[in-house]
Design an enzyme around this catalytic site. Structure first.
Site, PDB file in Angstrom:
ATOM      1  N   GLU A  26       0.822  -1.225   0.000  1.00 48.49           N
ATOM      2  CA  GLU A  26       0.000   0.000   0.000  1.00 48.49           C
ATOM      3  C   GLU A  26       0.851   1.268   0.000  1.00 48.49           C
ATOM      4  O   GLU A  26       2.053   1.218   0.287  1.00 48.49           O
ATOM      5  CB  GLU A  26      -0.933   0.014   1.222  1.00 48.49           C
ATOM      6  CG  GLU A  26      -0.188  -0.035   2.554  1.00 48.49           C
ATOM      7  CD  GLU A  26      -0.941   0.621   3.703  1.00 48.49           C
ATOM      8  OE1 GLU A  26      -1.383   1.778   3.541  1.00 48.49           O
ATOM      9  OE2 GLU A  26      -1.040  -0.010   4.774  1.00 48.49           O
ATOM     10  N   LYS A  87      -5.310  10.804   1.176  1.00 46.51           N
ATOM     11  CA  LYS A  87      -5.451   9.436   1.680  1.00 46.51           C
ATOM     12  C   LYS A  87      -6.754   8.886   1.087  1.00 46.51           C
ATOM     13  O   LYS A  87      -7.830   9.451   1.303  1.00 46.51           O
ATOM     14  CB  LYS A  87      -5.515   9.475   3.213  1.00 46.51           C
ATOM     15  CG  LYS A  87      -5.774   8.131   3.859  1.00 46.51           C
ATOM     16  CD  LYS A  87      -5.817   8.282   5.384  1.00 46.51           C
ATOM     17  CE  LYS A  87      -6.460   7.073   6.027  1.00 46.51           C
ATOM     18  NZ  LYS A  87      -6.684   7.279   7.478  1.00 46.51           N
ATOM     19  N   VAL A 107      -5.372   0.257   3.126  1.00 45.83           N
ATOM     20  CA  VAL A 107      -5.532  -1.196   2.982  1.00 45.83           C
ATOM     21  C   VAL A 107      -6.758  -1.502   2.113  1.00 45.83           C
ATOM     22  O   VAL A 107      -6.687  -2.304   1.177  1.00 45.83           O
ATOM     23  CB  VAL A 107      -5.636  -1.877   4.369  1.00 45.83           C
ATOM     24  CG1 VAL A 107      -6.109  -3.323   4.238  1.00 45.83           C
ATOM     25  CG2 VAL A 107      -4.286  -1.811   5.078  1.00 45.83           C
ATOM     26  N   SER A 141     -13.000   1.404  10.493  1.00 41.94           N
ATOM     27  CA  SER A 141     -12.302   1.542   9.214  1.00 41.94           C
ATOM     28  C   SER A 141     -12.975   0.736   8.101  1.00 41.94           C
ATOM     29  O   SER A 141     -13.430  -0.395   8.316  1.00 41.94           O
ATOM     30  CB  SER A 141     -10.864   1.063   9.362  1.00 41.94           C
ATOM     31  OG  SER A 141     -10.226   1.067   8.100  1.00 41.94           O
ATOM     32  N   ALA A 142     -12.981   1.325   6.916  1.00 41.15           N
ATOM     33  CA  ALA A 142     -13.485   0.620   5.726  1.00 41.15           C
ATOM     34  C   ALA A 142     -12.613  -0.598   5.402  1.00 41.15           C
ATOM     35  O   ALA A 142     -13.025  -1.468   4.627  1.00 41.15           O
ATOM     36  CB  ALA A 142     -13.524   1.578   4.542  1.00 41.15           C
ATOM     37  N   ASP A 143     -11.422  -0.678   6.002  1.00 35.59           N
ATOM     38  CA  ASP A 143     -10.565  -1.856   5.781  1.00 35.59           C
ATOM     39  C   ASP A 143     -11.294  -3.148   6.171  1.00 35.59           C
ATOM     40  O   ASP A 143     -11.117  -4.190   5.532  1.00 35.59           O
ATOM     41  CB  ASP A 143      -9.285  -1.778   6.632  1.00 35.59           C
ATOM     42  CG  ASP A 143      -8.340  -0.662   6.201  1.00 35.59           C
ATOM     43  OD1 ASP A 143      -8.590  -0.020   5.166  1.00 35.59           O
ATOM     44  OD2 ASP A 143      -7.343  -0.447   6.923  1.00 35.59           O
ATOM     45  N   LYS A 160      -3.230  -2.724  16.251  1.00 31.66           N
ATOM     46  CA  LYS A 160      -2.596  -1.772  17.146  1.00 31.66           C
ATOM     47  C   LYS A 160      -3.590  -1.328  18.195  1.00 31.66           C
ATOM     48  O   LYS A 160      -4.769  -1.197  17.901  1.00 31.66           O
ATOM     49  CB  LYS A 160      -2.214  -0.580  16.277  1.00 31.66           C
ATOM     50  CG  LYS A 160      -0.992   0.096  16.735  1.00 31.66           C
ATOM     51  CD  LYS A 160      -0.803   1.396  16.057  1.00 31.66           C
ATOM     52  CE  LYS A 160       0.223   1.285  14.971  1.00 31.66           C
ATOM     53  NZ  LYS A 160      -0.382   1.140  13.679  1.00 31.66           N
TER      54      LYS A 160
HETATM   55  N1  PSU Z   1      -2.032   1.433  10.679  1.00 34.52           N
HETATM   56  C1  PSU Z   1      -0.701   1.621  10.713  1.00 34.52           C
HETATM   57  N2  PSU Z   1      -0.113   2.333   9.715  1.00 34.52           N
HETATM   58  C2  PSU Z   1      -0.820   2.858   8.677  1.00 34.52           C
HETATM   59  C3  PSU Z   1      -2.238   2.633   8.654  1.00 34.52           C
HETATM   60  C4  PSU Z   1      -2.797   1.931   9.657  1.00 34.52           C
HETATM   61  O1  PSU Z   1      -0.042   1.158  11.609  1.00 34.52           O
HETATM   62  O2  PSU Z   1      -0.241   3.516   7.810  1.00 34.52           O
HETATM   63  C5  PSU Z   1      -3.026   3.154   7.485  1.00 34.52           C
HETATM   64  C6  PSU Z   1      -3.362   2.026   6.513  1.00 34.52           C
HETATM   65  O3  PSU Z   1      -3.283   2.520   5.191  1.00 34.52           O
HETATM   66  C7  PSU Z   1      -4.798   1.691   6.853  1.00 34.52           C
HETATM   67  C8  PSU Z   1      -5.307   3.064   7.188  1.00 34.52           C
HETATM   68  O4  PSU Z   1      -5.515   1.113   5.794  1.00 34.52           O
HETATM   69  O5  PSU Z   1      -4.269   3.676   7.923  1.00 34.52           O
HETATM   70  C9  PSU Z   1      -6.582   3.019   7.986  1.00 34.52           C
HETATM   71  O6  PSU Z   1      -7.140   4.292   8.051  1.00 34.52           O
HETATM   72  P1  PSU Z   1      -8.638   4.477   8.534  1.00 34.52           P
HETATM   73  O7  PSU Z   1      -8.627   4.043   9.970  1.00 34.52           O
HETATM   74  O8  PSU Z   1      -8.905   5.923   8.347  1.00 34.52           O
HETATM   75  O9  PSU Z   1      -9.488   3.592   7.662  1.00 34.52           O
HETATM   76 MN    MN Z   2     -11.898   5.861  10.401  1.00 34.91          MN
END
Ligand code: PSU
Ligand code: MN
Length: 305
Positions: A26, A87, A107, A141-143, A160
């Protein structure tokens, strides 16, 4: 139909055509997860590690509206250096592409582009998940949705504790996403090897991982899998120390009213600031380790095809 949107590097396209192992990477981790120039050095080294283990790296991002699988070193440098790269998660793709903008893929969006290209294995550091306090903020997260619907396996270092790890696992269970531990029964917690939570299954060899993934997809079970690889012992941080740091970072985010897509990058930067860079070194080392495991799984998966 994908022609005007998806661009693969020659190396990635040829590898996929020949059924050779390819590992997706990514770019949000490059643009928003680490500072320049460490981010670019790390991204290039990750590619080298994947090559050294017999697979072809495909770093994914959006440049000038093109979905690219296989960014060149110059493009990776651009992703790491340019100050204004958006992002981009699933919801952002149409706008960024239609307007020919640059985007660092999370992700979720990296999985989407990997899937369009035909790449099944993806290595990163950490995924997004259910944030602490999500019962009122609804910050999930959308992940996680992507893992439930797109057939790409994501190798990470566990969850984490900027996230609510327990709720993240519950969400993944509901969505039918297998959580598999590499040589461990316990879900690792990114900077440290222990979280207090269990993975669904412990798996000990890349070959076994490949077999489970192939079986899932042969059966037509949609979605991916989360493969959790503990940070190498030598670089793992003290679990109590890092929890205290994360606690402080979360408090500060709340105090400053940080919300939405800013939350994860804010917390990562805060943790790095408080630990005086130790967390960054741990982060880099766990990504290297994940890249190696991903390459080995991709190699085994290509043998089964
Ligand atoms: N966790 C990490 N490092 C990162 C991310 C998450 O330790 O760089 C990044 C990844 O790209 C993950 C994104 O997909 O943050 C998630 O963001 P959000 O919670 O806004 O979906
Ligand atoms: Mn979020």
């Amino acid at each position: 139909m994908l022609k005007p949107y998806l661009y693969m590097s020659k190396e990635v396209e040829e590898a996929l055509k020949a059924g050779q192992p390819v590992v997706a990477l990514e770019s949000t981790i490059i643009s928003h997860g680490m500072p320049y120039p460490k981010n670019v050095e790390t991204a290039l080294k990750v590619e080298e590690i994947i090559r050294n283990h017999g697979a072809v790296p495909a770093t994914i991002g959006i440049i000038g509206g093109r979905l690219i699988a296989g960014l060149s070193p110059e493009e990776i440098d651009h992703m790491g250096k340019a100050p204004d790269i958006a992002k981009v998660s699933r919801r952002d793709i149409p706008y960024i592409v239609a307007n020919k903008k640059d985007g660092a893929t999370t992700v979720a969006s990296t999985m989407i582009i990997a899937d369009l290209a035909g790449i099944k294995i993806f290595a990163t550091g950490g995924i997004g998940g259910v944030h602490r306090g999500a019962e009122t903020s609804m910050d999930i997260s959308a992940d996680l949705e992507e893992l439930s619907s797109t057939g790409v396996a994501v190798i990470c270092a566990g969850a984490k504790s900027i996230l609510d790890i327990g709720l993240t696992l519950e969400y993944l269970e509901t969505k039918g996403v297998p959580v598999l531990g590499n040589g461990t029964d316990e879900l690792p917690a990114f900077y440290s090897r222990k979280s207090g939570y269990k993975v669904d299954y412990r798996i000990d060899t890349p070959e076994e991982f490949a077999k489970v993934l192939k079986t899932k997809w042969d059966l037509g079970l949609k979605g991916g899998a989360l493969i959790a690889n503990p940070i190498p012992e030598a670089y793992s941080m003290d679990a109590d120390f890092i929890s205290g740091v994360i606690e402080k970072a979360v408090e500060e985010a709340n105090a400053q009213g940080i919300k939405g897509k800013e939350t994860t990058p804010f917390l990562l930067a805060k943790v790095k600031e408080i630990t005086g860079g130790d967390s960054l070194e741990a982060n880099i080392q766990l990504v290297y380790s994940n890249a190696e495991l991903a390459a080995k799984i991709a190699v085994e998966l290509s043998k089964l095809a």
